[in-house]
Scaffold this motif. Structure first.
Motif, PDB file in Angstrom:
ATOM      1  N   TYR A   1       0.855  -1.162   0.101  1.00  0.00           N
ATOM      2  CA  TYR A   1      -0.048  -0.072  -0.081  1.00  0.00           C
ATOM      3  C   TYR A   1       0.998   1.173  -0.041  1.00  0.00           C
ATOM      4  O   TYR A   1       0.439   2.152  -0.810  1.00  0.00           O
ATOM      5  N   THR A   2       1.995   1.176   0.931  1.00  0.00           N
ATOM      6  CA  THR A   2       2.789   2.396   1.169  1.00  0.00           C
ATOM      7  C   THR A   2       3.502   2.785  -0.146  1.00  0.00           C
ATOM      8  O   THR A   2       3.743   3.847  -0.934  1.00  0.00           O
TER       9      THR A   2
ATOM     10  N   VAL B   1      -5.007  -3.030  -2.927  1.00  0.00           N
ATOM     11  CA  VAL B   1      -4.616  -4.097  -1.968  1.00  0.00           C
ATOM     12  C   VAL B   1      -5.463  -4.554  -1.261  1.00  0.00           C
ATOM     13  O   VAL B   1      -5.561  -5.739  -0.835  1.00  0.00           O
TER      14      VAL B   1
ATOM     15  N   SER C   1       0.932   3.996  -2.760  1.00  0.00           N
ATOM     16  CA  SER C   1       0.673   5.626  -2.505  1.00  0.00           C
ATOM     17  C   SER C   1       1.665   6.409  -2.872  1.00  0.00           C
ATOM     18  O   SER C   1       1.489   7.469  -3.243  1.00  0.00           O
TER      19      SER C   1
ATOM     20  N   ALA D   1      -5.394   2.203  -1.860  1.00  0.00           N
ATOM     21  CA  ALA D   1      -5.848   1.113  -1.028  1.00  0.00           C
ATOM     22  C   ALA D   1      -6.966  -0.059  -1.750  1.00  0.00           C
ATOM     23  O   ALA D   1      -6.798  -1.186  -1.233  1.00  0.00           O
TER      24      ALA D   1
END
Length: 643
Positions: A438-439, A483, A442, A480
């Motif tokens: 996710y990071t 994921v 992002s 998100a």
């Protein structure tokens, strides 16, 4: 007495026929092959097998292929396998083969190139059904089986609705001993001394765990020509007795050179030794103390990694699927591997035949760890700096802030991923791997937002920029979605091994996507697709910015031009494009360069803002971006650099 004499005469009669026909080698590996002519609709496989030795039939019609009868010693299976699980195409004819190994009570079906296990291998006690003979012909029809053949000998080229066979029940130990004598009439070599000699039967050891059970050591029954020290050993812990509820009897079955366990593997090989540990009517998992299995094998060189694996027949009843779940490896040497497993099923060791180790893994890991630590500190400092600048009401500050936050979280998770993988194992890595993914997405998204915002400032001067809430929604909420979808699909995130080239037996553990085809597909559809779009758009945007402001007086100074392009490169994440250049003779250089630039991106981003602030003070300009960007939005990213 009379009954025993009758059985002995019957066995003797069978062997006389056997030797007279010269087919002793093939009788333990019977097979029937043909082509199933069916319709174009939904297809299914019907199975109805039960212990015994009478009629065995293979039949087919327009929509189903059926395998039924009494042929097994212990296996019992009935049910309908739908079209979805068979994976058949739309062809009107599908080739298939049925393989029967009576000494292992093993029945396999190869249908349309897919291998299905109808009866799992086991050790026999009592009689087995063998020497199958073809029964009377069945009626012809438009749909059915064409070119039916036993051991490649075609019975008929006509389309028959069914083929029936009748077997002879014979004492399994007698047949096994006879087959063993035939397979051991070879000269001893180094390989056979290490236990690689083929054994036609599975060997079985039963243990009765009494009330005061304190653990038990088991050694595989001796095989002729194999020294005892090369036999597989098993240690059953006291925790097994505590976990058992229905029975106290444990059955350990030792297999040797069974081709079933090798199916479906190209770049890996399963050891010749496979062990099954089972308890009737019991499902044992998550033992507090693991079962210890020590396998002896040929020398496994360091370039080939190995791992302890198991086949859970409850999860994959039709196909052999070796997984690392519930097993850990303790390597004792090049000829010995110890497996620690917390459940009961089939166990073996998987050897990578075509390793793809990472060169200079220790150096790359050290660089990455240092870069991540520095980037986390730098991003925190940058976040504090940008928060103080928010009163300037610059449109670009919320975007810079979002990128700094996502990069800080990405580097923080990546810094601890190795520690969490070793401490928490698979369960923790499912969550950490999803968080790391996710990071990463992002961060990529915020870099893309930086590219889009720059385009907006340069080419859409008089149109107000979108609200910061929109950017936060895109940068934090949008990544998100994939994921969550992948987590719902399951078996994507978990423990990942990165194998170093200098010692493949000691892999680096991290939490990320698993090493599976499904996870690889998810990686390409999410990470690589987003990265390709990000890098290409970033490079195009850099060129457009340069083209717009190349004639400005400030740009005639090389230092200003370099710092401007370099600063925007940090925002756009173009250094991640080096990922696509990791091939050829310069792969090591590209790998190190990519590792340094990407892991230190947070630091470089902070450095970029520090340099702009220093240049502002040096020029005594009214804003952070005035010196490097110019006075008009048409020609420079004034608002973009104002922070």
């Amino acid at each position: 007495m009379e009954h025993r004499l009758t059985d002995n005469l019957r066995v003797a009669f069978v062997f006389i026929i056997l030797f007279s026909t010269g087919s002793s080698v093939n009788d333990r590996e019977w097979n029937f092959c043909g082509t199933w002519r069916h319709g174009m609709g939904s297809l299914s496989l019907n199975v109805n097998l039960s212990p015994g030795c009478s009629e065995f039939s293979i039949s087919a019609d327009e929509s189903s292929l059926s395998i039924a009868g009494q042929i097994t010693a212990q296996c019992s299976r009935s049910g309908v396998i739908p079209h979805e699980q068979l994976g058949l195409d739309s062809e009107k004819e599908t080739p298939f083969c049925v393989f029967w190994e009576p000494l292992l009570d093993q029945l396999k079906l190869q249908l349309g190139g897919k291998n299905l296990t109808l009866c799992w291998p086991t050790s026999l006690q009592g009689n087995c059904c063998t020497y199958l003979s073809h029964g009377p012909n069945t009626p012809e029809g438009p749909f059915g089986i064409i070119n039916g053949a036993v051991r490649n000998d075609v019975i008929t080229g006509k389309v028959l609705t069914a083929y029936t066979f009748n077997g002879i029940s014979i004492d399994s130990k007698t047949l096994c001993d006879e087959e063993s004598q035939g397979s051991t009439q070879v000269s001893m070599t180094k390989d056979t001394a290490l236990g690689n000699m083929e054994h036609p039967c599975a060997r079985r050891v039963e243990v009765d765990m009494k009330r005061d059970f304190r653990g038990y050591n088991i050694t595989a029954p001796a095989t002729k020509g194999v020294p005892a020290e090369f036999s597989t050993t098993i240690y059953l812990p006291p925790a097994l007795k505590q976990a058992a509820k229905m029975t106290s009897r444990v059955v350990c079955t030792f297999f040797k050179s069974n081709s079933l366990f090798q199916e479906g593997h190209k770049d890996v090989r399963v050891l010749d030794d496979v062990v099954e540990i089972s308890m009737e009517n019991e499902i044992i998992a998550d033992l507090s103390e693991p079962i210890r299995i020590v396998f002896h094998h040929e020398v496994i060189i360091k370039l080939h990694s190995r791992k302890c694996v198991s086949w859970d027949t409850r999860k994959d009843p039709l196909q052999v699927n070796w997984l690392m779940d519930g097993c850990k490896m303790h390597q004792k040497g090049p000829k010995q591997t110890e497996c620690l497993c917390n459940h009961l099923t089939y166990f073996s060791v998987l050897v990578e035949m075509k390793p793809r180790p990472v060169r200079h893994l220790l150096a790359l890991t050290a660089i990455t760890s240092l870069g991540c630590a520095v980037s986390v500190i730098s991003c925190i400092a940058l976040i504090i700096y940008l928060c103080r600048k928010r009163r300037c009401k610059e449109q670009s500050i919320p975007i810079h802030l979002g990128l700094a936050v996502s990069l800080a979280l990405l580097n923080l998770l990546f810094f601890f991923t190795g520690i969490l993988a070793n401490v928490g194992g698979e369960r923790v890595c499912v969550w950490v791997g999803a968080g790391l993914h996710y990071t990463l997405l992002s961060s990529f998204t915020w870099m893309g937002v930086e590219v889009f915002h720059t385009f907006w400032l340069v080419y859409m001067v008089f149109i107000p920029s979108p609200n910061p809430f929109v950017w936060n929604l895109v940068g934090f909420a949008l990544p998100a979605l994939p994921v969550i979808i992948l987590a719902a699909v399951g078996d994507i995130y978990g423990l990942r091994e990165v194998v170093p080239s200098d010692d493949v037996s000691n892999p680096y553990l991290m939490c990320w996507m698993k090493d599976s085809n499904k996870a690889l597909l998810a990686h390409y559809f999410t990470n690589m697709t987003v990265l390709a779009l990000l890098v290409s758009s970033g490079v195009v945007m850099l060129f457009l910015v340069y083209w717009q402001i190349r004639s400005r007086n400030e740009w005639r100074k090389n230092s200003v031009a370099f710092l401007s392009i370099w600063g925007l490169s940090c925002l756009f994440g173009t250094s991640w494009g080096l990922t696509f250049l990791d091939f050829g003779p310069l792969s090591d250089v590209v790998l190190f360069l990519s590792c340094i630039l990407n892991s230190f991106q947070g630091f470089l981003l902070m450095l970029r803002f520090y340099m702009l602030d220093w240049m502002r003070k040096k020029a005594n300009g009214p804003s952070l971006g005035s010196f490097s960007t110019g006075s008009t939005r048409q020609h420079m990213l004034r608002a973009q650099e104002k922070s």
